[in-house]
Scaffold this motif. Structure first.
Motif, PDB file in Angstrom:
ATOM      1  N   VAL A  35       0.859  -1.176   0.000  1.00 35.62           N
ATOM      2  CA  VAL A  35       0.000   0.000   0.000  1.00 35.62           C
ATOM      3  C   VAL A  35       0.898   1.230   0.000  1.00 35.62           C
ATOM      4  CG1 VAL A  35      -1.767   1.285   1.263  1.00 35.62           C
ATOM      5  CG2 VAL A  35      -1.851  -1.213   1.209  1.00 35.62           C
ATOM      6  N   ARG A  36       0.548   2.196  -0.847  1.00 38.12           N
ATOM      7  CA  ARG A  36       1.338   3.418  -0.987  1.00 38.12           C
ATOM      8  C   ARG A  36       0.496   4.623  -0.595  1.00 38.12           C
ATOM      9  NH1 ARG A  36       6.369   1.235  -1.499  1.00 38.12           N
ATOM     10  NH2 ARG A  36       6.540  -0.186  -3.299  1.00 38.12           N
ATOM     11  N   ARG A  37       1.176   5.709  -0.298  1.00 35.44           N
ATOM     12  CA  ARG A  37       0.502   6.984  -0.086  1.00 35.44           C
ATOM     13  C   ARG A  37       0.692   7.850  -1.319  1.00 35.44           C
ATOM     14  NH1 ARG A  37       3.056  11.990   3.125  1.00 35.44           N
ATOM     15  NH2 ARG A  37       1.636  13.575   2.333  1.00 35.44           N
ATOM     16  N   ASP A  38      -0.390   8.478  -1.777  1.00 38.34           N
ATOM     17  CA  ASP A  38      -0.343   9.408  -2.900  1.00 38.34           C
ATOM     18  C   ASP A  38      -1.174  10.621  -2.516  1.00 38.34           C
ATOM     19  OD1 ASP A  38      -0.229  10.735  -5.277  1.00 38.34           O
ATOM     20  OD2 ASP A  38      -1.390   9.275  -6.424  1.00 38.34           O
ATOM     21  N   GLY A  39      -0.520  11.621  -1.956  1.00 38.34           N
ATOM     22  CA  GLY A  39      -1.245  12.797  -1.484  1.00 38.34           C
ATOM     23  C   GLY A  39      -2.174  12.438  -0.345  1.00 38.34           C
ATOM     24  N   THR A  40      -3.467  12.714  -0.527  1.00 42.62           N
ATOM     25  CA  THR A  40      -4.447  12.367   0.498  1.00 42.62           C
ATOM     26  C   THR A  40      -5.097  11.010   0.246  1.00 42.62           C
ATOM     27  OG1 THR A  40      -6.201  13.543  -0.688  1.00 42.62           O
ATOM     28  CG2 THR A  40      -4.971  14.783   0.981  1.00 42.62           C
ATOM     29  N   ALA A  41      -4.518  10.214  -0.637  1.00 37.20           N
ATOM     30  CA  ALA A  41      -5.059   8.896  -0.954  1.00 37.20           C
ATOM     31  C   ALA A  41      -4.057   7.809  -0.573  1.00 37.20           C
ATOM     32  CB  ALA A  41      -5.382   8.794  -2.442  1.00 37.20           C
ATOM     33  N   LEU A  42      -4.578   6.612  -0.322  1.00 35.53           N
ATOM     34  CA  LEU A  42      -3.764   5.407  -0.283  1.00 35.53           C
ATOM     35  C   LEU A  42      -4.036   4.632  -1.562  1.00 35.53           C
ATOM     36  CD1 LEU A  42      -4.212   4.154   3.412  1.00 35.53           C
ATOM     37  CD2 LEU A  42      -2.384   5.578   2.464  1.00 35.53           C
ATOM     38  N   THR A  43      -3.015   3.995  -2.102  1.00 36.92           N
ATOM     39  CA  THR A  43      -3.176   3.240  -3.342  1.00 36.92           C
ATOM     40  C   THR A  43      -2.609   1.832  -3.195  1.00 36.92           C
ATOM     41  OG1 THR A  43      -1.064   3.958  -4.286  1.00 36.92           O
ATOM     42  CG2 THR A  43      -3.000   5.348  -4.708  1.00 36.92           C
ATOM     43  N   LEU A  44      -3.133   0.917  -3.981  1.00 29.97           N
ATOM     44  CA  LEU A  44      -2.652  -0.454  -4.069  1.00 29.97           C
ATOM     45  C   LEU A  44      -2.699  -0.850  -5.542  1.00 29.97           C
ATOM     46  CD1 LEU A  44      -1.734  -3.041  -2.573  1.00 29.97           C
ATOM     47  CD2 LEU A  44      -4.149  -3.687  -2.428  1.00 29.97           C
ATOM     48  N   ASP A  45      -1.562  -1.243  -6.066  1.00 29.08           N
ATOM     49  CA  ASP A  45      -1.471  -1.584  -7.488  1.00 29.08           C
ATOM     50  C   ASP A  45      -1.941  -0.425  -8.371  1.00 29.08           C
ATOM     51  OD1 ASP A  45      -0.453  -4.189  -7.094  1.00 29.08           O
ATOM     52  OD2 ASP A  45      -2.479  -4.923  -6.668  1.00 29.08           O
ATOM     53  N   GLY A  46      -1.638   0.802  -7.918  1.00 35.90           N
ATOM     54  CA  GLY A  46      -1.960   1.977  -8.708  1.00 35.90           C
ATOM     55  C   GLY A  46      -3.399   2.432  -8.637  1.00 35.90           C
ATOM     56  N   LYS A  47      -4.225   1.749  -7.842  1.00 32.01           N
ATOM     57  CA  LYS A  47      -5.636   2.109  -7.711  1.00 32.01           C
ATOM     58  C   LYS A  47      -5.904   2.568  -6.275  1.00 32.01           C
ATOM     59  CE  LYS A  47      -6.961  -1.427 -11.087  1.00 32.01           C
ATOM     60  NZ  LYS A  47      -7.735  -2.682 -11.295  1.00 32.01           N
ATOM     61  N   PRO A  48      -6.955   3.372  -6.061  1.00 33.26           N
ATOM     62  CA  PRO A  48      -7.270   3.802  -4.698  1.00 33.26           C
ATOM     63  C   PRO A  48      -7.486   2.601  -3.786  1.00 33.26           C
ATOM     64  CG  PRO A  48      -8.503   5.100  -6.277  1.00 33.26           C
ATOM     65  CD  PRO A  48      -7.848   3.994  -7.065  1.00 33.26           C
ATOM     66  N   TYR A  49      -6.892   2.657  -2.608  1.00 31.06           N
ATOM     67  CA  TYR A  49      -7.071   1.597  -1.607  1.00 31.06           C
ATOM     68  C   TYR A  49      -7.959   2.146  -0.499  1.00 31.06           C
ATOM     69  CZ  TYR A  49      -6.106  -1.693   2.182  1.00 31.06           C
ATOM     70  OH  TYR A  49      -6.234  -2.608   3.209  1.00 31.06           O
ATOM     71  N   ARG A  50      -9.169   1.613  -0.423  1.00 29.14           N
ATOM     72  CA  ARG A  50     -10.129   1.978   0.613  1.00 29.14           C
ATOM     73  C   ARG A  50     -10.613   0.690   1.270  1.00 29.14           C
ATOM     74  NH1 ARG A  50     -12.106   4.828  -4.097  1.00 29.14           N
ATOM     75  NH2 ARG A  50     -11.455   7.030  -4.056  1.00 29.14           N
ATOM     76  N   PHE A  51     -11.030   0.797   2.526  1.00 28.36           N
ATOM     77  CA  PHE A  51     -11.331  -0.475   3.196  1.00 28.36           C
ATOM     78  C   PHE A  51     -12.347  -0.338   4.321  1.00 28.36           C
ATOM     79  CE2 PHE A  51      -7.564   1.375   5.198  1.00 28.36           C
ATOM     80  CZ  PHE A  51      -7.884   1.342   6.548  1.00 28.36           C
ATOM     81  N   VAL A  52     -13.067  -1.437   4.509  1.00 27.39           N
ATOM     82  CA  VAL A  52     -13.783  -1.718   5.745  1.00 27.39           C
ATOM     83  C   VAL A  52     -12.865  -2.606   6.564  1.00 27.39           C
ATOM     84  CG1 VAL A  52     -15.755  -2.934   6.757  1.00 27.39           C
ATOM     85  CG2 VAL A  52     -16.085  -1.478   4.742  1.00 27.39           C
ATOM     86  N   GLY A  53     -12.522  -2.178   7.754  1.00 23.01           N
ATOM     87  CA  GLY A  53     -11.543  -2.893   8.563  1.00 23.01           C
ATOM     88  C   GLY A  53     -12.043  -3.180   9.962  1.00 23.01           C
ATOM     89  N   ALA A  54     -11.235  -3.929  10.702  1.00 20.13           N
ATOM     90  CA  ALA A  54     -11.566  -4.322  12.073  1.00 20.13           C
ATOM     91  C   ALA A  54     -10.332  -4.225  12.946  1.00 20.13           C
ATOM     92  CB  ALA A  54     -12.114  -5.742  12.103  1.00 20.13           C
TER      93      ALA A  54
END
Length: 438
Positions: A35-54
């Motif tokens: 997972v990478r940081r790109d400004g105010t976004a996180l990315t994974l494989d060049g796409k936005p990384y968003r999640f439901v987590g626990a």
């Protein structure tokens, strides 16, 4: 103010973990990307990384068979990110967890280390990501107060000791940042864990894309009063930047965050929230949300105070979204919890108001994702899964080993989500699906 972090008593006998075989991996293929940081976004494989987590702090403590079943259940619900404890300090503090990772003299519990190895390995098998935190401001896992007592001749204050009422405990613990010796012992642990090679996979933790991020601590704060906070701030900021850069020097491919609560852990000072996230080695901001512990929800009159609690909680999220934009970094709402109806703990108690609260939080993430905002994910507190309270009073007792998301110093079932909580789990599935479609 009485903070909920006050802790558990289990026995050293629990150190003999029943580490038996894990359940089979399901759902997603193992991720090979970081997972990478790109400004105010996180990315994974060049796409936005968003999640439901626990939150599943206890993943290293439970037997492998249960670990596998719990991870399969979470993955089936669309949960893709797990926040896990990678520390516990052997401590005389009241109710501090047993077993602990280490004793301050270089002796480590190898079974617990191996438990963490299996947790990371099994999370990775399912294509999930994890965030590992490296100590705790609160005493329920030993934490910073234990590093202090290891270096100050054994002096400490127990949380909720009537002889030392709030905020004496956080003011005492803030001395950790000003103790070079205590911070040095903590940094030894950071090097030991971040630089560890997983005994199950053979992969260095620092090279494992399963680990999204390292956190400096669970809920670090610079004090409990304005006076101590002002005195501590230079050392607090030095601790943040020094530790974050230490982690980056070992694990440059992985993200780092503080694990802070946000405004409630910053004396309600927006400037302090921003300054604690300012170092470039801190990749994203965090916030925690506890309306039942902050007086927004009257737990003796949940129905009468629920609407106010929901309004204030939504405002709190919005405040942190604005702060994240100002900081120019992503935001994760990595802890939030709500009691079962009536502030009761039994499995047959409805979760009506909790479900409404969970919907509000997950909808805030979804709405911000659709708006291209910085709120990238959430981790509810916490997953109880198949764990059950062993006693009629719902209290964890020395010798118990059925760890739950409710730490053993808290009523078992207070905030944790059980596997039978179908309506709550349906929210995870629904919102995870919607988030994936953004």
């Amino acid at each position: 103010m009485i903070n909920r972090r006050t802790i558990m008593g289990a026995s050293l006998a629990a150190s003999a973990l029943a580490l038996t075989g894990c359940g089979s991996a399901k759902a997603r293929p193992a991720s090979t990307s970081f997972v990478r940081r790109d400004g105010t976004a996180l990315t994974l494989d060049g796409k936005p990384y968003r999640f439901v987590g626990a939150n599943m702090w206890y993943a290293a403590w439970i037997d492998r068979a249960r670990l596998g079943r719990e991870l399969d259940a979470l993955a089936a619900d669309g949960v893709t990110n797990l926040r896990v404890a990678a520390s516990a300090e052997h401590s005389p503090l009241k109710n501090s967890v047993r077993p602990a990772f280490h004793n301050g003299e270089g002796a480590y519990d190898e079974a617990l280390l191996t438990g963490l190895d299996h947790a990371v390995a099994e999370i990775g098998k399912r294509g999930l990501k994890t965030v590992l935190y490296l100590t705790n401001f609160w005493e329920w896992s030993g934490g910073m107060a234990t590093y202090l007592l290891w270096t100050n001749g054994g002096r400490y204050i127990d949380m909720n000791d009537p002889a030392h009422p709030w905020p004496e405990f956080p003011d005492f613990v803030a001395g950790f940042y000003r103790s070079q010796e205590a911070v040095g012992l903590y940094h030894d642990h950071v090097r030991r864990i971040v630089g560890r090679t997983n005994s199950v996979t053979g992969v260095r933790y620092a090279d494992d894309p399963t680990i999204m991020a390292w956190q400096l601590a669970n809920e670090p704060r610079p004090g409990g009063t304005d006076a101590v906070t002002d005195q501590t701030l230079p050392a607090f900021h030095d601790w943040i930047s020094g530790t974050a850069r230490l982690i980056k020097s070992i694990a440059p491919k992985q993200l780092v965050s503080t694990g802070g609560e946000g405004l409630k852990g910053s004396m309600e000072r927006p400037a302090l929230v921003l300054s604690s996230q300012a170092d470039e080695s801190i990749d994203y901001t965090t916030a925690h949300l506890w309306p039942g512990n902050w007086g927004w929800l009257d737990r003796k009159d949940m129905a009468g105070s629920h609407a106010r609690s929901m309004t204030l909680s939504a405002e709190y999220i919005a405040q942190h979204v604005a702060l994240a934009k100002q900081a120019g970094k992503p935001l994760v709402l990595e802890e939030f919890g709500y009691p079962r109806d009536g502030d009761l703990y039994a499995l047959d108690v409805p979760t009506t108001m909790r479900d409404q609260f969970y919907e509000m939080v997950h909808d805030a993430v979804l709405a911000d994702a659709r708006a291209g905002g910085p709120l990238v994910g959430s981790n509810f507190w916490a997953w109880n899964g198949e764990g059950r309270a062993a006693h009629a009073d719902a209290r964890f007792k020395p010798g118990d080993t059925a760890f739950l998301g409710d730490p053993p110093h808290e009523p078992q079932g207070w905030y944790g989500v059980f596997d039978q909580d179908a309506s709550t789990r349906a929210i995870f599935r629904d919102r995870a699906g919607a988030l994936a479609g953004v």
